[in-house]
Design a protein around this motif. Structure first.
Motif, PDB file in Angstrom:
ATOM      1  N   GLN A 140       0.832  -1.207   0.000  1.00  0.00           N
ATOM      2  CA  GLN A 140       0.000   0.000   0.000  1.00  0.00           C
ATOM      3  C   GLN A 140       0.868   1.258   0.000  1.00  0.00           C
ATOM      4  OE1 GLN A 140      -3.277   0.232  -0.438  1.00  0.00           O
ATOM      5  NE2 GLN A 140      -3.230  -2.009  -0.688  1.00  0.00           N
ATOM      6  N   THR A 141       1.946   1.203   0.748  1.00  0.00           N
ATOM      7  CA  THR A 141       2.852   2.363   0.779  1.00  0.00           C
ATOM      8  C   THR A 141       3.457   2.614  -0.598  1.00  0.00           C
ATOM      9  OG1 THR A 141       3.388   1.907   3.096  1.00  0.00           O
ATOM     10  CG2 THR A 141       4.909   3.315   1.872  1.00  0.00           C
TER      11      THR A 141
ATOM     12  N   LYS B 190       0.804   3.866  -3.404  1.00  0.00           N
ATOM     13  CA  LYS B 190       0.440   5.282  -3.303  1.00  0.00           C
ATOM     14  C   LYS B 190       1.529   6.173  -3.912  1.00  0.00           C
ATOM     15  CE  LYS B 190      -0.921   8.802   0.057  1.00  0.00           C
ATOM     16  NZ  LYS B 190      -1.133   9.095   1.506  1.00  0.00           N
TER      17      LYS B 190
ATOM     18  N   GLU C 299       1.326   8.487  -7.546  1.00  0.00           N
ATOM     19  CA  GLU C 299       1.677   9.912  -7.633  1.00  0.00           C
ATOM     20  C   GLU C 299       2.728  10.149  -8.702  1.00  0.00           C
ATOM     21  OE1 GLU C 299       2.868  10.951  -3.720  1.00  0.00           O
ATOM     22  OE2 GLU C 299       0.826  10.962  -2.894  1.00  0.00           O
TER      23      GLU C 299
ATOM     24  N   ILE D 195       0.692   0.288  -9.382  1.00  0.00           N
ATOM     25  CA  ILE D 195      -0.257   1.228  -8.773  1.00  0.00           C
ATOM     26  C   ILE D 195      -1.529   0.461  -8.429  1.00  0.00           C
ATOM     27  CG2 ILE D 195       0.693   3.185 -10.049  1.00  0.00           C
ATOM     28  CD1 ILE D 195      -1.696   2.957 -11.967  1.00  0.00           C
ATOM     29  N   PRO D 196      -2.456   1.073  -7.660  1.00  0.00           N
ATOM     30  CA  PRO D 196      -3.690   0.366  -7.315  1.00  0.00           C
ATOM     31  C   PRO D 196      -4.437  -0.095  -8.551  1.00  0.00           C
ATOM     32  CG  PRO D 196      -3.456   2.315  -5.940  1.00  0.00           C
ATOM     33  CD  PRO D 196      -2.372   2.384  -6.973  1.00  0.00           C
TER      34      PRO D 196
END
Length: 651
Positions: A170-171, A174, A178, A217-218
């Protein structure tokens, strides 16, 4: 960050206004115009109508978020539902040592599901057994399984790794998102007519390289962010005054790469392993989308249509495969229902013995194994099928437990009987009156064998107490006999020497003196004591010498017979041979009955002859009959004397 949308896109006829946000028809890789097909979940269920491209994009988005997911395809899924508890624990321990924790997630989930089902079934059985054996409502059921502890330990290691993986992922996701949005923003602002074209191209290539290295990425952002990037890449190629020669060269290279992908996809349409072909197709779509740039507009639609049609062929084959799996699951459902019907039948079939119940339990275990070996059923009926199976097994166990509850009272009675025998055995364990105690101990052992089962939690304890008491007594008896044997051997040696003396005995001719001498020899012989059982043949030799001496005496047949009988009975009595003494008594009683019946029959015959008109003519026959009656009565008297002698011996 500004996220690019398609709100300002012009029509797809290629007209554009450089003063507005430029736009072109995007690569059909982003279109949803591919024929709709049914998307199937991991468990084979129909989820919703989806295009082939959508299904591939979704899967690629998931794997792009976490690249370790790609490795799950290298681990073939096993039918964990058929594994034993031990095998499930071993399989889990083997999987959790891997670092790519997400690649094993589906396997671990299936193992956990199978273990939970199997272990819950075991707990139900143990609890029912406990309730059947324990009527004390204050005693609570407890069951501890080392296998459950091992499973929980391995699963805890997996969960720890999984949580750490998600936290790290998750870190990273994110930050990567970006970075990619920043690249899109720079790419969007790259169009600058005032800038030197070479500097612009250099900047453009730097952005593409940064994009490749930006990381996952997600998955819910994957397609949207990539579409924005792709849109601006095409925009950069098609609508700026770039170096046409460099652009065309890049277009040609991209076209060549995409044609190679199409050729490979065409080969994959012939691949027998549909899942393997689909997985490679996912990788090829990822390369098409992420690694290879756009082609010229002249070839763009044509090459995409070729790619999408071949994609649809593979996807359709995969759909057929899933439909076949659904058919197999329906067949499995029919088979499992048949197993449940058989279990229901056993749940109403009453049997009345422990051995028959053991056979019934074996049948249930076999059906239970068949149920788990059959395989998956449609998900929508999975819970109902499992509930039907558990209900059938529970009804069988209820019937079984009611039987064992009924016989528990008998087992309690048996326990009381065996405990009484334990007390008797303990009371005799130190006895030294072996002649009277040994038959009692043997009788106690025979009675123990005749008594049925006792409650299992007491059986080992009382058996141990009973066995120790019996073994203690018979060990003492064995030691006692060992001491006696030395005396018996000594008696044998004395009797052997006495036989030699007896063989040289000479009769005087005086009846009284000779008879007294023979009686003295008999008495001397008795005084010499018992001989070992294996050497009792010496008694027979002594009796033969006596028989020869009796023949030389002028004794009546009755006197001779009684002397021999007395000598033999005394010998049996000395050796404590109660079995032969009892047999002798039974023989005499039967013989007396036979002789009495014979006398009765002969006396009836005499009456027949004496009542006839010609009785005088038959006188010789009558005399013969009377003579036989006298002989039988004399023999009867001897038999009665012998029986009387035996009964006096008992007293």
């Amino acid at each position: 960050m500004l996220e690019e949308t398609n709100d300002n896109l012009p029509q797809a006829d290629g007209n554009y206004d450089r003063e507005t946000a430029p736009s072109v028809q995007t690569d059909p890789a982003d279109d949803s115009v591919v024929n709709n097909v049914v998307a199937v979940g991991e468990d084979g269920d129909v989820l919703k109508k989806k295009s082939a491209q959508d299904a591939i994009d979704d899967s690629n988005a998931e794997e792009s978020e976490d690249e370790t997911l790609k490795e799950r395809h290298t681990l073939p899924m096993k039918d964990y539902g058929t594994f034993s508890l031990e095998q499930l624990v071993d399989a889990l321990k083997e999987l959790v040592v891997t670092d790519t924790v997400m690649s094993i997630k589906e396997h671990v989930d299936e193992i956990k599901k199978a273990f939970t089902v199997e272990f819950n079934h075991l707990i139900e059985e143990k609890k029912e057994e406990f309730n059947a054996e324990n009527t004390d409502s204050n005693e609570e059921f407890e069951y501890h399984s080392p296998l459950k502890s091992k499973f929980d330990e391995a699963y805890s290691v997996y969960k720890t790794k999984l949580n750490a993986h998600f936290k790290s992922l998750q870190t990273n996701l994110k930050g990567n998102l970006e970075d990619r949005l920043a690249i899109v923003e720079e790419l969007k602002n790259l169009i600058n007519p005032q800038e030197n074209i070479k500097d612009t191209l250099k900047h453009f290539n730097e952005l593409r390289e940064r994009w490749k290295n930006a990381g996952p990425i997600p998955k819910d952002k994957y397609n949207h962010v990539w579409n924005n990037f792709h849109f601006h890449v095409e925009n950069f190629y098609d609508y700026l005054h770039l170096d046409r020669e460099a652009r065309d060269l890049d277009f040609k290279h991209n076209l060549d790469q995409k044609q190679k992908i199409i050729a490979r996809v065409e080969e994959l349409t012939q691949e027998a392993d549909v899942n393997k072909a689909f997985r490679e197709l996912q990788d090829l779509h990822r390369m098409w989308k992420e690694d290879i740039g756009p082609v010229s507009k002249d070839h763009r639609d044509e090459i995409w249509n070729q790619f999408s049609e071949l994609t649809k062929k593979i996807h359709d084959k995969r759909e057929v495969l899933f439909e076949n799996l659904k058919e197999l699951e329906v067949e499995n459902l029919i088979k499992k229902k048949e197993v449940i019907v058989k279990l229901d039948q056993l749940a109403i079939e009453k049997v009345n013995t422990h051995s028959q119940w053991l056979a019934q339990i074996d049948k249930v275990e076999a059906l239970r194994s068949d149920f788990f070996a059959i395989g998956k059923v449609p998900t929508e009926v999975n819970e109902a099928t499992w509930a039907g199976f558990k209900s059938a097994v529970r009804k069988f166990n209820s019937l079984k437990n009611s039987f064992y509850k009924e016989i528990k009272k008998d087992q309690t009675d048996n326990l009381n009987k065996k405990m009484a025998l334990v007390e008797k055995a303990k009371a005799l364990r130190e006895s030294t009156d072996y002649s009277s105690s040994t038959p009692v101990m043997k009788k106690i052992q025979d009675e123990w064998k005749q008594i049925g089962h006792v409650p299992r939690k007491y059986s080992d304890k009382i058996w141990k107490e009973f066995k120790e008491a019996c073994n203690h007594y018979f060990d003492n008896l064995k030691e006692h006999k060992s001491e006696e044997n030395s005396e018996e051997v000594e008696s044998f040696d004395k009797k052997k020497a006495y036989l030699e003396t007896l063989r040289s005995f000479e009769m005087t001719g005086d009846h009284k003196i000779d008879l007294d001498a023979i009686k003295m020899h008999i008495e001397n012989w008795k005084q010499l004591g018992k001989v070992p059982f294996s050497r009792r043949h010496i008694e027979g030799k002594f009796n033969k010498i006596l028989d020869a001496l009796f023949e030389k005496l002028s004794l009546s047949k009755k006197e001779t017979d009684m002397l021999r009988f007395t000598n033999r009975i005394d010998s049996l009595s000395e050796n404590n041979d109660t079995r032969k003494l009892d047999n002798e008594k039974i023989f005499l009683m039967r013989k007396i009955d036979e002789v009495q019946n014979e006398i009765f029959q002969l006396e009836n015959n005499i009456q027949f002859f004496t009542n006839t008109k010609n009785a005088k003519k038959e006188n010789s026959i009558v005399l013969e009959v009377r003579k036989n009656i006298a002989i039988h009565k004399e023999g009867l008297a001897v038999l009665k004397d012998k029986l009387h002698q035996l009964r006096e011996l008992d007293q």
